[in-house]
Motif scaffolding. Structure first.
Motif, PDB file in Angstrom:
ATOM      1  N   PRO A 139      -6.329   5.053  36.796  1.00  0.00           N
ATOM      2  CA  PRO A 139      -7.305   5.860  37.542  1.00  0.00           C
ATOM      3  C   PRO A 139      -8.469   6.334  36.676  1.00  0.00           C
ATOM      4  N   ALA A 140      -8.185   6.640  35.393  1.00  0.00           N
ATOM      5  CA  ALA A 140      -9.265   7.083  34.502  1.00  0.00           C
ATOM      6  C   ALA A 140     -10.279   5.973  34.272  1.00  0.00           C
ATOM      7  N   TRP A 142     -10.831   3.410  36.285  1.00  0.00           N
ATOM      8  CA  TRP A 142     -11.543   3.209  37.563  1.00  0.00           C
ATOM      9  C   TRP A 142     -12.647   4.244  37.712  1.00  0.00           C
ATOM     10  N   LEU A 143     -12.312   5.509  37.440  1.00  0.00           N
ATOM     11  CA  LEU A 143     -13.289   6.575  37.597  1.00  0.00           C
ATOM     12  C   LEU A 143     -14.432   6.433  36.589  1.00  0.00           C
ATOM     13  N   THR A 144     -14.126   5.961  35.401  1.00  0.00           N
ATOM     14  CA  THR A 144     -15.172   5.727  34.402  1.00  0.00           C
ATOM     15  C   THR A 144     -16.176   4.697  34.887  1.00  0.00           C
ATOM     16  N   TYR A 147     -18.352   6.345  37.536  1.00  0.00           N
ATOM     17  CA  TYR A 147     -19.295   7.285  36.926  1.00  0.00           C
ATOM     18  C   TYR A 147     -20.429   6.527  36.237  1.00  0.00           C
ATOM     19  N   TRP A 181     -15.309  13.016  42.419  1.00  0.00           N
ATOM     20  CA  TRP A 181     -14.617  12.305  41.336  1.00  0.00           C
ATOM     21  C   TRP A 181     -13.110  12.522  41.415  1.00  0.00           C
ATOM     22  N   ALA A 185     -10.200   9.699  41.882  1.00  0.00           N
ATOM     23  CA  ALA A 185      -9.084   9.576  40.941  1.00  0.00           C
ATOM     24  C   ALA A 185      -7.751   9.621  41.677  1.00  0.00           C
ATOM     25  N   VAL A 495     -14.019  16.373  35.612  1.00  0.00           N
ATOM     26  CA  VAL A 495     -13.101  15.270  35.902  1.00  0.00           C
ATOM     27  C   VAL A 495     -13.591  13.947  35.314  1.00  0.00           C
ATOM     28  N   PRO A 496     -14.850  13.525  35.549  1.00  0.00           N
ATOM     29  CA  PRO A 496     -15.284  12.279  34.904  1.00  0.00           C
ATOM     30  C   PRO A 496     -15.331  12.385  33.384  1.00  0.00           C
ATOM     31  N   ALA A 499     -11.901  11.650  32.334  1.00  0.00           N
ATOM     32  CA  ALA A 499     -11.660  10.214  32.519  1.00  0.00           C
ATOM     33  C   ALA A 499     -12.279   9.397  31.387  1.00  0.00           C
ATOM     34  N   THR A 503     -10.157   7.069  28.894  1.00  0.00           N
ATOM     35  CA  THR A 503     -10.520   5.654  28.762  1.00  0.00           C
ATOM     36  C   THR A 503     -10.810   5.303  27.314  1.00  0.00           C
TER      37      THR A 503
END
Length: 529
Positions: A139-140, A142-144, A147, A181, A185, A495-496, A499, A503
């Protein structure tokens, strides 16, 4: 010797045939990844199959997990990302034409990291330790990627996975804590958990993943039930004017004016027109300004018009202009322009796109800073408005700034006439619901054509005027206290940031392990042979 020579040609032929089979399988898997990338898009508006989002990534993740190596998994992640972007933004073809497949390939490359992370952590045989790591790292990553592609210079945030949940205020409670975000996640984590449950052979990894998935699914509703509802502090009535598709600028202005004049006698506090509702420079066109002043006097409400005009400096800009019976009160100039729609990045290099599409013939002039407009209600009480224009509703930081600066209402002016019969209008209006939930402020969107709608401070839809309707939509908005802020308003994009750290840490760990294996000649016991 002769027997060996006789056997050589068939052996060579068999090897060549096997190579062809391997290549064919590899490309079939990549095409399948491209198709799998389209699946999550059906959870977004207009299809609106929101529950699908919680499992829609699984087919693509499974293809990455089953890749023969990290490199191939990364390539499959790339193809998956390209399929996602191509499907989610298909409606951009009239605006950017052949540039869309190029953008899909470029942005799809960001998902290569997701592919590698899935393969490294979830390739069978799966251990409990790697399952736990995957539930955090995938999930981190993906979120990166979300972002990264949300940077304005790269086009801005659109089709973020969390936006699929826009009709579910209980899930959007996560947005009030960590922005869109945190919702993205959560959805990515649930998909990762489902993948582990489906593919792990060991009981412990499956149990851990099942428990994590249940906790993620429950997080939003639990937060929604525990969090106190926004404190109500009065209410205002807002009218959203939607004239429909009217190509002639003067006729468009007249249609908006007629719909506004029909509000005479109703207790309205603010009238909002759509983006580009007038092409007159209200600083230099006394007749148009006089008409708006008259409408403000007749309705007893200030009018927020959308100006798309060539200014005295010769450049075109898009402004939200607040007009009272006394004249122009204030204006806000759009600062984040739509790539290709309102300017062409690197125009000397990419300007040819305007010749084969509806991309901007000339670059609009952006504003320099955001500020809240000092509107007042019909009783003369302050009604600070965070007015943003069209594409700016996609940016969480702008609505957050408006809330922190004291805006009582978020107002978005838009026009989606180019994309009227696509998924774009529904995708666009969903962003207002998310911004409302993030900031704890009611939000409205007024469109020339598209969807005009209003949402309360928790993202619940209060009223709507669809693409097939015109006129004025009047809605009563409950207000929250001017100093009330959500967690997201206070802490911003934590949150990002987390992440990105996760990452980066995962990448450093992977590189370090690879170098250690190279020095010792030993294989990582957690990786497949």
């Amino acid at each position: 010797m002769s027997r060996r020579l006789a056997l050589s040609p068939p052996a060579l032929g068999t090897s060549a045939g096997q190579d062809r089979d391997v290549r064919a399988h590899r490309y079939r898997a990549r095409v399948a990844a491209l198709a799998a990338g389209a699946l999550p898009v059906f959870a977004f508006p207009a299809p609106g199959l929101a529950p699908l989002a919680w499992v829609a990534l699984v087919p693509g993740l499974m293809l990455m997990q089953r890749a023969p190596g990290g490199r191939e998994a990364a390539v499959r992640g790339w193809w998956f990302g390209a399929g996602f972007i191509l499907t989610a933004m298909y409606w951009l073809i009239p605006s950017i034409g052949p540039a869309l497949p190029v953008l899909a390939v470029v942005f799809g490359a960001l998902q290569a990291g997701v592919g590698y992370a899935v393969w490294r952590l979830l390739h069978p045989p799966l251990t409990t330790r790697r399952a736990l790591s995957a539930l955090v790292v995938v999930p981190a990553v993906w979120l990166t990627t979300e972002y990264a592609r949300s940077w304005h210079a790269l086009g801005g945030p659109w089709a973020l996975l969390g936006a699929t949940q826009w009709q579910h205020p209980a899930v959007l409670a996560l947005a009030s804590a960590g922005g869109i975000w945190l919702v993205s996640a959560a959805v990515a984590a649930a998909n990762t958990g489902v993948l582990i449950v489906l593919t792990a052979t060991g009981r412990r990894p499956r149990a851990v993943a099942a428990l994590a998935t249940v906790l993620v699914l429950a997080a939003g509703p639990v937060l929604f039930s525990l969090r106190a509802a926004p404190v109500r502090d009065g209410a205002v009535t807002v009218a959203l004017v939607q004239p429909g598709i009217v190509e002639d600028p003067q006729a468009r202005f007249a249609a908006s004016a007629a719909a506004t004049a029909a509000l005479d006698g109703r207790p309205v506090d603010l009238v909002v027109w759509g983006e580009s509702s007038t092409t007159a420079d209200l600083d230099r066109d006394p007749a148009s300004l006089a008409r708006l002043r008259q409408l403000a006097a007749v309705t007893g409400a200030e009018v927020l018009a959308g100006e798309d005009a060539r200014k005295a400096d010769g450049r075109i800009s898009k402004d939200a202009v607040l007009v009272s019976p006394a004249g122009v009160v204030d204006r806000y100039r759009k600062i984040r322009l739509v790539p290709f729609g309102e300017y062409i990045p690197l125009r000397p290099l990419l300007g040819w796109i305007a010749g084969v599409s509806r991309a901007a013939g000339e670059n609009r002039a952006p504003g320099t800073a955001f500020h809240v407009l000092p509107a007042t209600d019909r009783g003369g009480a302050p009604l600070p408005v965070g007015a943003l224009i069209c594409f700016e509703s996609a940016f969480p930081d702008m609505s957050r700034t408006a809330a922190r600066d004291g805006a009582r209402v978020l107002v978005y002016q838009s026009s989606t006439s180019t994309f009227q019969r696509t998924w774009a209008p529904e995708q666009h209006v969903s962003l207002a619901a998310i911004r409302a939930a993030e900031t704890g402020r009611p939000a409205v969107q007024a469109s020339l054509t598209g969807v005009s709608a209003a949402f309360d401070a928790q993202g619940r839809e209060l009223a709507r005027l669809g693409t097939d309707r015109t006129g004025a939509l009047t809605v009563r908005l409950p207000l929250t206290g001017p100093t009330e802020l959500t967690w997201y308003d206070r802490v911003g994009d934590v949150v990002p940031a987390v992440a990105l750290l996760v990452t980066a840490g995962a990448a450093v760990t992977a590189v370090t392990a690879s170098r250690r294996r190279a020095r010792t000649g030993r294989r990582d016991p957690d990786q497949p042979a």
